[in-house]
Design a protein around this motif. Structure first.
Motif, mmCIF file in Angstrom:
data_model
loop_
_atom_site.group_PDB
_atom_site.id
_atom_site.type_symbol
_atom_site.label_atom_id
_atom_site.label_comp_id
_atom_site.label_asym_id
_atom_site.label_seq_id
_atom_site.Cartn_x
_atom_site.Cartn_y
_atom_site.Cartn_z
ATOM 1 N N LEU A 86 1.462 -1.964 0.260
ATOM 2 C CA LEU A 86 0.533 -0.390 -0.296
ATOM 3 C C LEU A 86 0.708 0.991 0.149
ATOM 4 O O LEU A 86 1.995 1.042 0.366
ATOM 5 C CB LEU A 86 -0.924 0.192 1.019
ATOM 6 N N LYS A 87 0.509 1.940 -0.465
ATOM 7 C CA LYS A 87 1.414 3.579 -0.799
ATOM 8 C C LYS A 87 1.028 4.121 0.198
ATOM 9 O O LYS A 87 -0.278 4.280 0.944
ATOM 10 C CB LYS A 87 0.917 4.343 -1.926
ATOM 11 N N GLY A 88 2.108 5.186 1.374
ATOM 12 C CA GLY A 88 2.055 5.703 2.039
ATOM 13 C C GLY A 88 0.540 7.314 2.162
ATOM 14 O O GLY A 88 0.793 7.481 0.416
ATOM 15 N N THR A 89 0.374 7.507 3.301
ATOM 16 C CA THR A 89 -0.869 8.898 2.855
ATOM 17 C C THR A 89 0.386 9.872 3.674
ATOM 18 O O THR A 89 1.118 9.715 4.854
ATOM 19 C CB THR A 89 -1.830 8.425 4.434
ATOM 20 N N PRO A 90 0.076 10.722 3.068
ATOM 21 C CA PRO A 90 0.398 12.041 2.512
ATOM 22 C C PRO A 90 0.166 12.657 3.846
ATOM 23 O O PRO A 90 -0.811 12.506 4.361
ATOM 24 C CB PRO A 90 0.656 12.853 1.696
ATOM 25 N N ARG A 91 1.453 13.721 5.196
ATOM 26 C CA ARG A 91 1.978 14.743 5.738
ATOM 27 C C ARG A 91 1.540 15.615 5.492
ATOM 28 O O ARG A 91 2.060 16.035 4.133
ATOM 29 C CB ARG A 91 2.521 13.588 6.669
ATOM 30 N N PRO A 92 0.840 16.413 6.435
ATOM 31 C CA PRO A 92 1.325 17.679 5.350
ATOM 32 C C PRO A 92 2.501 18.464 4.992
ATOM 33 O O PRO A 92 2.443 19.827 4.844
ATOM 34 C CB PRO A 92 0.517 18.719 7.454
ATOM 35 N N ALA A 93 3.560 17.887 6.183
ATOM 36 C CA ALA A 93 4.561 18.629 5.379
ATOM 37 C C ALA A 93 4.945 17.860 3.953
ATOM 38 O O ALA A 93 5.275 19.173 3.560
ATOM 39 C CB ALA A 93 5.949 17.465 6.313
ATOM 40 N N LEU A 94 4.613 17.112 3.295
ATOM 41 C CA LEU A 94 4.832 16.705 1.562
ATOM 42 C C LEU A 94 4.609 18.042 1.303
ATOM 43 O O LEU A 94 5.277 18.190 -0.128
ATOM 44 C CB LEU A 94 4.428 15.426 1.749
ATOM 45 N N ASP A 95 3.572 18.625 1.904
ATOM 46 C CA ASP A 95 2.968 19.746 1.211
ATOM 47 C C ASP A 95 4.351 20.829 0.280
ATOM 48 O O ASP A 95 4.172 21.528 -0.420
ATOM 49 C CB ASP A 95 1.705 20.673 1.479
ATOM 50 N N PHE A 96 5.361 20.709 1.064
ATOM 51 C CA PHE A 96 6.071 22.096 1.483
ATOM 52 C C PHE A 96 7.381 21.514 -0.018
ATOM 53 O O PHE A 96 8.422 22.535 -0.473
ATOM 54 C CB PHE A 96 6.645 21.642 2.133
ATOM 55 N N MET A 97 7.403 20.010 0.407
ATOM 56 C CA MET A 97 8.329 18.882 -1.118
ATOM 57 C C MET A 97 8.124 19.073 -1.959
ATOM 58 O O MET A 97 7.349 17.453 -2.498
ATOM 59 C CB MET A 97 9.215 18.378 -0.232
ATOM 60 N N SER A 98 7.535 19.719 -3.440
ATOM 61 C CA SER A 98 7.092 19.719 -4.353
ATOM 62 C C SER A 98 8.548 18.633 -5.267
ATOM 63 O O SER A 98 7.380 17.627 -6.054
ATOM 64 C CB SER A 98 6.407 20.665 -5.054
ATOM 65 N N SER A 99 9.434 18.581 -5.110
ATOM 66 C CA SER A 99 10.124 17.526 -6.000
ATOM 67 C C SER A 99 9.960 16.523 -5.517
ATOM 68 O O SER A 99 10.115 15.915 -6.146
ATOM 69 C CB SER A 99 11.675 17.944 -5.387
ATOM 70 N N LEU A 100 9.690 15.999 -4.288
ATOM 71 C CA LEU A 100 9.500 14.614 -3.445
ATOM 72 C C LEU A 100 7.919 14.211 -3.972
ATOM 73 O O LEU A 100 8.586 13.700 -4.408
ATOM 74 C CB LEU A 100 9.962 14.678 -2.429
ATOM 75 N N ARG A 101 7.109 14.839 -4.131
ATOM 76 C CA ARG A 101 6.221 14.552 -4.697
ATOM 77 C C ARG A 101 6.093 14.333 -5.594
ATOM 78 O O ARG A 101 5.626 13.246 -5.714
ATOM 79 C CB ARG A 101 5.210 16.218 -3.957
#
Length: 234
Positions: A86-101
């Protein structure tokens, strides 16, 4: 593709017996991905995150050891300790890291965990091992964001350091230790991924070859490490 900075000392100069086990084995223990992220963009995104993220979104040292935060979850593991497909659920911090998203959204990538890990200046993550490698079901990809010169990962008989923005992985079934004997913090992205054809193709095939030998030597190295730890605790 930029290669790691490698040091391969003579066996007699290695501090621990489990480090000597891979000397002369011919095994590839770690390698960079055929992929490179923009280090400046990663650093800018991390700076914005670090300035804005509340303290309760960060993991911290426990029992008063060390100083400051140690981890920030970008993806929440669907089932702690399990890859589960299963893929992990995005956390709020991911919104800052567009390169990683953008990276995590690649076809064929099944990331069930993603964290920012901080190692303080003069910090050490002591010897440990976990079943994460490209010849297994899942592996860990690391991407340095801030990589001070002199911060290294000891893995088998080798010492490795990769440049900022360069994803890499290793056979972490072998004991490894992460050292940051510098005056700067070390920040890396750790992505836990299923081994799919798409991600496997990013790395040299030698990193997942010779599985019987890998298994035998990793077991031997871990036995030696456990015996040393038991002796130190006695």
């Amino acid at each position: 593709m930029e290669q790691a900075v490698l040091q391969t000392p003579e066996a007699d100069n290695l501090a621990h017996p489990w480090q000597r086990i891979t000397v002369g084995s011919g095994l590839t223990l770690h390698a960079p991905a055929d992929l490179r992220l923009d280090a400046a963009a990663l650093q800018a995104e991390f700076a914005a995150l670090d300035a804005a993220l509340p303290q309760d979104e960060r993991g911290h040292y426990q029992n008063g050891v060390g100083e400051g935060w140690t981890s920030i979850a970008l993806l929440h593991h669907p089932r702690e300790g399990s890859s589960s497909g299963l893929k992990g659920t995005p956390r709020p911090a991911l919104d800052f890291m567009s390169s990683l998203r953008a990276l995590l959204d690649r076809p064929g990538w099944v990331a069930w965990g993603c964290d920012l890990l901080r190692q303080a200046p003069q910090g050490t993550l002591a010897w440990h091992a976990e079943p994460q490698a490209l010849h297994l079901e899942h592996f860990r990809m690391l991407i340095p964001i801030h990589a001070p010169a002199g911060a290294v990962t000891l893995l088998g008989h080798e010492s490795a350091a990769y440049p900022e923005g360069q994803p890499w992985t290793g056979d972490f079934c072998f004991p490894h230790q992460v050292e940051n004997f510098t005056d700067r913090e070390r920040i890396v992205v750790a992505i836990d991924l299923l081994v799919t054809p798409e991600v496997r193709a990013l790395f040299p095939s030698a990193l997942a070859e010779d599985v019987p030998q890998r298994t035998e030597l990793a077991n031997e190295a871990n036995r030696a490490m456990r015996a040393w730890l038991d002796g130190a605790a006695a």
